[in-house]
Design a protein around this motif. Sequence first.
Motif, short mmCIF file in Angstrom:
data_model
loop_
_atom_site.label_atom_id
_atom_site.label_comp_id
_atom_site.label_asym_id
_atom_site.label_seq_id
_atom_site.Cartn_x
_atom_site.Cartn_y
_atom_site.Cartn_z
N LEU A 18 45.91 41.15 53.76
CA LEU A 18 47.26 41.68 53.73
C LEU A 18 47.75 41.77 52.30
O LEU A 18 47.58 40.86 51.50
CB LEU A 18 48.19 40.76 54.53
CG LEU A 18 49.62 41.27 54.74
CD1 LEU A 18 49.63 42.54 55.53
CD2 LEU A 18 50.45 40.20 55.43
N GLY A 19 48.36 42.89 51.98
CA GLY A 19 48.83 43.13 50.62
C GLY A 19 47.93 44.07 49.85
O GLY A 19 48.34 44.63 48.84
N TYR A 20 46.69 44.26 50.33
CA TYR A 20 45.74 45.14 49.65
C TYR A 20 45.28 46.28 50.55
O TYR A 20 44.55 47.15 50.11
CB TYR A 20 44.51 44.35 49.19
CG TYR A 20 44.84 43.23 48.24
CD1 TYR A 20 44.95 43.45 46.87
CD2 TYR A 20 45.07 41.94 48.71
CE1 TYR A 20 45.28 42.42 46.00
CE2 TYR A 20 45.40 40.89 47.85
CZ TYR A 20 45.51 41.14 46.50
OH TYR A 20 45.83 40.14 45.64
N MET A 21 45.69 46.27 51.83
CA MET A 21 45.24 47.28 52.78
C MET A 21 46.17 48.49 52.74
O MET A 21 47.39 48.35 52.77
CB MET A 21 45.20 46.71 54.19
CG MET A 21 44.24 45.54 54.35
SD MET A 21 44.41 44.69 55.93
CE MET A 21 43.91 46.00 57.04
N ALA A 22 45.59 49.69 52.71
CA ALA A 22 46.37 50.93 52.73
C ALA A 22 47.08 51.06 54.08
O ALA A 22 46.55 50.62 55.11
CB ALA A 22 45.46 52.12 52.47
N VAL A 35 48.68 43.65 35.49
CA VAL A 35 49.75 43.86 34.51
C VAL A 35 50.80 42.75 34.60
O VAL A 35 51.29 42.26 33.58
CB VAL A 35 50.39 45.24 34.72
CG1 VAL A 35 51.64 45.39 33.84
CG2 VAL A 35 49.40 46.35 34.41
N THR A 36 51.14 42.35 35.84
CA THR A 36 52.25 41.40 36.03
C THR A 36 51.82 39.96 36.08
O THR A 36 52.63 39.05 35.85
CB THR A 36 53.01 41.73 37.32
OG1 THR A 36 52.10 41.57 38.44
CG2 THR A 36 53.54 43.16 37.30
N GLY A 37 50.55 39.69 36.41
CA GLY A 37 50.09 38.32 36.57
C GLY A 37 50.65 37.66 37.82
O GLY A 37 50.67 36.44 37.94
N ARG A 38 51.07 38.47 38.81
CA ARG A 38 51.64 37.95 40.05
C ARG A 38 50.94 38.57 41.24
O ARG A 38 50.44 39.68 41.18
CB ARG A 38 53.14 38.29 40.12
CG ARG A 38 53.97 37.59 39.06
CD ARG A 38 55.34 38.23 38.94
NE ARG A 38 56.02 38.34 40.23
CZ ARG A 38 57.11 39.07 40.45
NH1 ARG A 38 57.65 39.75 39.44
NH2 ARG A 38 57.66 39.11 41.63
N ARG A 39 50.91 37.81 42.35
CA ARG A 39 50.29 38.30 43.58
C ARG A 39 51.23 39.26 44.30
O ARG A 39 52.43 38.98 44.41
CB ARG A 39 49.94 37.15 44.52
CG ARG A 39 48.87 36.20 43.99
CD ARG A 39 48.56 35.14 45.04
NE ARG A 39 47.68 34.11 44.53
CZ ARG A 39 46.35 34.19 44.52
NH1 ARG A 39 45.76 35.27 45.01
NH2 ARG A 39 45.61 33.20 44.03
N ASN A 40 50.67 40.31 44.84
CA ASN A 40 51.49 41.26 45.59
C ASN A 40 52.00 40.65 46.88
O ASN A 40 53.10 40.96 47.33
CB ASN A 40 50.67 42.52 45.90
CG ASN A 40 51.46 43.53 46.72
OD1 ASN A 40 52.61 43.80 46.41
ND2 ASN A 40 50.84 44.08 47.76
N ASN A 41 51.21 39.79 47.52
CA ASN A 41 51.63 39.20 48.79
C ASN A 41 52.30 37.85 48.63
O ASN A 41 52.47 37.11 49.58
CB ASN A 41 50.43 39.06 49.74
CG ASN A 41 49.29 38.30 49.10
OD1 ASN A 41 49.46 37.66 48.07
ND2 ASN A 41 48.10 38.38 49.71
#
Length: 674
Positions: A506-510, A536-542
């Motif tokens: 989750l967080g990487y699936m289209a 770029v941000t050094g943060r996790r999307n999920n």
Amino acid sequence: MPTMPSHALALVLLLLAASKAASQGVCIDPRPSSAAAPAPPTSNTTNSSAFRTNVLTLLNALPQAVAPTGFASLSLGTGRDRAFVRGLCRGDTTPSQCLADMQASVIDLRGRCASNRSAAAYYDKAYITFADTNDTINLYYEKRSLNALYDVLTVSDPESFDRTYNVLMKRLVARAASEGGNTSAMFATGEAVYAPSDPKGTMYGLVQCMRDLSASQCDWCLQSLVPVLPTCCYGYQGGVARNFNCLLRIQIYTFYDLALDAPPPAAPTPGSPDETRRNTRLQHVILAVAISVGTLFVLVVVLACVRRQRKRIKADKEQQDNAGEGLNYISLQVLRVATSNFSINNKLGEGGFGEVFKGEMQDGMKIAVKRLSKDSVQGFGELKNELVLANKLKHKNLVQLLGVCLQEKLLVYEYMPNGSLDTIIFNSEKAHQLDWMKRSMIISGIARGLLYLHQESRLKVIHRDLKPSNVLLDLDMNPKISDFGLSRAFGGDQSMDVTKRAVGTLGYMAPEYAYHGQVSTKSDMYSFGVVVVEIVTGRRNNASLDDDTASRSLLSQVWEAWSAGSMEEVVDPSLGRGYPKNDVLKCVQIGLLCLQEDPSARPAAWEVVLMLDSPSMSMTMRTPTRPAFCFTQPGVSNPTLSYQSSRPRGAITSQQLPTPVSGNDVTISDVEPR
């Protein structure tokens, strides 16, 4: 000597020389003459360096794009500097021959028509056009690019030749432009006899259209060319007529593979009334016998197909079972010694498949050993799939498979001393190890690895689980994509598939993959866009999915910062203030383009590599819209999925997702046949 129509006098004809065959090109002056139709409103009267640069960039990419299918249409730039380039190989060329012809043609064309906004270049088996508009299906381009060549020798019976030519062309045009036929090729060949007593009394014809035309446009284009040769070159043994979108050729000798010809229609034989009645009775008898024989034949064919299918399934199973052929087989004893009997002190990590251990061979080479856990319920299928693919994939940005041990189902890989990308960029104590130059190098390396998987390898491979934990770093921080357990290989021209259940993180699936199981190369490009934002941000999307206090998703914050033209609030603080702001904005723009909700709006891997490697591309890249899975409502801890589907729009929790996904960094897999 015959002359060309008056409107062709406005053309600038170039006699170009290709490496293997003569060629001819037309540089089109965008300013209309009195004999030409008005120029399209998008055409400019002066060239620009930006437009010329875009043309040259597209010409460089054209051979690789055309070779697999024989046709490609590319565009680059915005506004008046946008360039459109098309390449077409003759329908009887192989991919390797097409690639060679295109490469030679591009080299030749690069030095031609430098001051023109439109051009068409004809080679023996290659055809290239460029223009400042994609609206070239009109009289302006067809008339101003019209070009005809003819043989100097004459035929013995011009009238019969002319009649037969028109009949043959009518048949070939109908085949090439028929919506009931193979319109994807828009190519047809055929032959016809015009003088039975003449040893050279057979004519051979070929017609072909640019494949971005519709069937009706192809028919219109070819119909406009058919009268050209009889008008300008009546009585000659053959010739070629070409314009901006199609071409035809007629000769009294073979110049293509005769196996491509469709059998000519048989002429009916006239007979007397008595013969007709006898033939009718005979047809009734034959029909009765044919029905009985046909039924039996159908049964035999069905049984044969079933038997062949069973053999194919058996052969595929044997091929997968033998997928390890050609690998370096390593004994279990050697690996036990290398890993200190799989000591916990040498353990590097663990996943759904089992564990990974560090080891050192007797020659000092360090290795990583992936072992299938005995308690794993999902790992065997993944491990087998990974063995099949890793054995065939070799690239500097993919982790290299060194060997296999079948005694305990072990895979041996090269050791990556810096571990996975996520252990550095998401660790405040280690993030400073990656300055902007290294991060930019990692982004470019991941893109090149995807380009190899999607286009350059023997198999078209969709990774399906690209994320920082599956990107490993060597001693020099060079990235290598790993973990092909969930990957899927496509064959032939297949570009998309639909899985029964999506697998991934989750967080990487289209969105189209998470909702509908539609997996394609563009699914990987979405995951790549998320990885770029995280680098770029050094943060996790999920991360916001685990943080009830988060009010905005990472994608929302990055989108808003990029829209404002300043990334200072979202760039990883460990980078300080010394990073090149324009390069960061460019990388974020590429990442946002990969995160577009519509898969067709996302760039392919080769486009991303081109944008990353071209310093001037940032001024001509498309402007992204708000990315998918992007929400800005205060207090929302679970994202509202913006992908349009049959479900009502609304906030969806991880328990409500229609597919098995993971809210953390561990991949959830759903084993299914591949």
